[in-house]
Design a protein around this motif. Structure first.
Motif, short mmCIF file in Angstrom:
data_model
loop_
_atom_site.label_atom_id
_atom_site.label_comp_id
_atom_site.label_asym_id
_atom_site.label_seq_id
_atom_site.Cartn_x
_atom_site.Cartn_y
_atom_site.Cartn_z
N PRO A 61 17.64 8.64 9.12
CA PRO A 61 17.39 9.31 7.84
C PRO A 61 17.74 8.51 6.59
N ASN A 62 18.49 7.41 6.75
CA ASN A 62 18.98 6.69 5.57
C ASN A 62 17.83 6.13 4.75
N GLY A 63 17.89 6.40 3.45
CA GLY A 63 16.87 5.91 2.53
C GLY A 63 15.74 6.90 2.29
N TYR A 64 15.84 8.07 2.91
CA TYR A 64 14.78 9.08 2.81
C TYR A 64 15.38 10.44 2.46
N ASN A 65 14.53 11.28 1.87
CA ASN A 65 14.89 12.68 1.65
C ASN A 65 13.67 13.55 1.89
N VAL A 66 13.91 14.80 2.25
CA VAL A 66 12.81 15.73 2.48
C VAL A 66 13.13 17.06 1.81
N SER A 67 12.10 17.88 1.67
CA SER A 67 12.26 19.25 1.22
C SER A 67 11.22 20.09 1.95
N ARG A 68 11.46 21.38 2.03
CA ARG A 68 10.51 22.27 2.69
C ARG A 68 10.55 23.60 1.95
N SER A 69 9.76 23.68 0.91
CA SER A 69 9.74 24.90 0.10
C SER A 69 8.73 25.92 0.62
N THR A 70 7.75 25.47 1.39
CA THR A 70 6.76 26.37 1.97
C THR A 70 6.58 26.03 3.45
N THR A 71 5.97 26.92 4.19
CA THR A 71 5.68 26.64 5.59
C THR A 71 4.71 25.47 5.73
N GLU A 72 3.79 25.35 4.78
CA GLU A 72 2.70 24.38 4.91
C GLU A 72 3.09 22.94 4.57
N ASP A 73 4.01 22.76 3.62
CA ASP A 73 4.24 21.43 3.07
C ASP A 73 5.60 20.86 3.45
N PHE A 74 5.62 19.55 3.70
CA PHE A 74 6.87 18.89 4.10
C PHE A 74 6.82 17.46 3.57
N PRO A 75 7.07 17.26 2.28
CA PRO A 75 7.01 15.92 1.70
C PRO A 75 8.23 15.08 2.06
N LEU A 76 7.99 13.78 2.16
CA LEU A 76 9.04 12.79 2.44
C LEU A 76 9.20 11.90 1.23
N ARG A 77 10.40 11.80 0.74
CA ARG A 77 10.68 11.01 -0.46
C ARG A 77 11.40 9.72 -0.06
N LEU A 78 10.87 8.60 -0.53
CA LEU A 78 11.53 7.32 -0.37
C LEU A 78 12.15 6.93 -1.71
N GLU A 79 13.44 6.73 -1.72
CA GLU A 79 14.14 6.30 -2.92
C GLU A 79 14.50 4.82 -2.77
N LEU A 80 14.29 4.05 -3.82
CA LEU A 80 14.68 2.64 -3.82
C LEU A 80 14.14 1.91 -2.59
N ALA A 81 12.83 1.78 -2.55
CA ALA A 81 12.17 1.18 -1.38
C ALA A 81 12.73 -0.20 -1.06
N ALA A 82 12.85 -0.46 0.25
CA ALA A 82 13.33 -1.74 0.75
C ALA A 82 12.32 -2.28 1.77
N PRO A 83 12.27 -3.62 1.96
CA PRO A 83 11.33 -4.19 2.94
C PRO A 83 11.49 -3.58 4.34
N SER A 84 12.69 -3.14 4.68
CA SER A 84 12.92 -2.55 6.01
C SER A 84 12.20 -1.22 6.18
N GLN A 85 11.69 -0.67 5.09
CA GLN A 85 10.96 0.59 5.18
C GLN A 85 9.45 0.38 5.36
N THR A 86 9.04 -0.86 5.45
CA THR A 86 7.66 -1.17 5.80
C THR A 86 7.39 -0.63 7.19
N SER A 87 6.42 0.27 7.29
CA SER A 87 6.19 0.96 8.55
C SER A 87 4.97 1.86 8.42
N VAL A 88 4.61 2.51 9.51
CA VAL A 88 3.62 3.58 9.46
C VAL A 88 4.37 4.89 9.63
N TYR A 89 4.09 5.83 8.75
CA TYR A 89 4.81 7.11 8.75
C TYR A 89 3.88 8.22 9.22
#
Lengths: 116, 113
Positions: A61-89
């Motif tokens: 989970p480090n470097g990420y945050n999430v919220s779930r305000s509705t059943t339908e939506d689940f956004p993922l927040r990346l704060e202060l992006a780093a090269p180690s976060q290069t990936s497919v999500y």
């Protein structure tokens, strides 16, 4: 049904920038997940949610945050992006099985993120 | 702890032939689900087949079938009449307990013309 949708499909970020990966499902599933998949590797769970207002950390989970305000939506927040976060999500959703465990997990098409 | 093991990192098969991908798992739960997912070069995760542990009958979906051995905790995938479009990474997964899915490390399958 659209199933699980994700936006954007591809993004390039500079080190230190932030962004939000969007995920929406129209199957009325309570359970939603975010995974990352590094090149040639399997899936690693970042965060999951068992319903609106309830989220919890996965393996990485480090470097990420999430919220779930509705059943339908689940956004993922990346704060202060780093090269180690290069990936497919991948975002996914599921519903509990009738006798233990989760039923089929449905995946979005993925977001490819490159941090330079 | 739950584990899923795929012992074959890579496999190849001639077009129209049959191939079997191996998967073993471990869980302390008595009720659980098992899945095979296909990930082609597009990266989309596609469900191939699922098995409910309490059902003894092996699941079948067209050319895809499983050999589910509950006592041995084995869940192999058989692909019959292999097609070029079957070329992909295949992941075995298990869901037991509450929210978790445990995925194997994958088997890269190449179908040869």
């Amino acid at each position: 049904n659209a199933g699980v949708t994700q936006t954007p499909k591809f993004r390039i970020l500079k080190i230190g920038q932030s962004m939000t990966l969007q995920c929406t499902q129209d199957m009325n599933h309570n359970y939603m997940y975010w995974y990352r998949q590094d090149p040639g590797m399997g899936l690693k769970l970042i965060y999951y949610s068992v319903g609106a207002g309830i989220t919890d950390k996965g393996e990485v989970p480090n470097g990420y945050n999430v919220s779930r305000s509705t059943t339908e939506d689940f956004p993922l927040r990346l704060e202060l992006a780093a090269p180690s976060q290069t990936s497919v999500y991948f975002c996914a959703s599921s519903t509990p099985g009738t006798s233990g465990g989760q039923e089929t997990q449905y995946f979005g098409p993925g977001t490819r993120l490159l941090v330079l | 702890a739950q584990t899923v093991t795929q012992s074959q990192p890579e496999m190849s098969v001639q077009e129209a032939e049959t191939v079997t991908l191996s998967c073993t798992y471990d869980t302390s739960e008595s009720n659980y689900y098992l899945f095979w997912y296909k990930q082609p070069p597009s990266r989309q995760m596609i469900l191939v087949i699922r098995q409910e542990a309490y059902k003894q009958q092996n699941a079948t979906e067209n050319r895809f079938s499983v050999n589910f051995q509950k006592a041995a905790k084995s869940f192999s995938l058989k692909i019959s009449d292999s097609q070029l479009g079957d070329t992909a990474m295949y992941f075995c997964a298990c869901s037991s307990g509450t929210y978790k899915y445990i995925f194997g490390t994958g088997t890269r399958l190449k179908v040869l013309a």
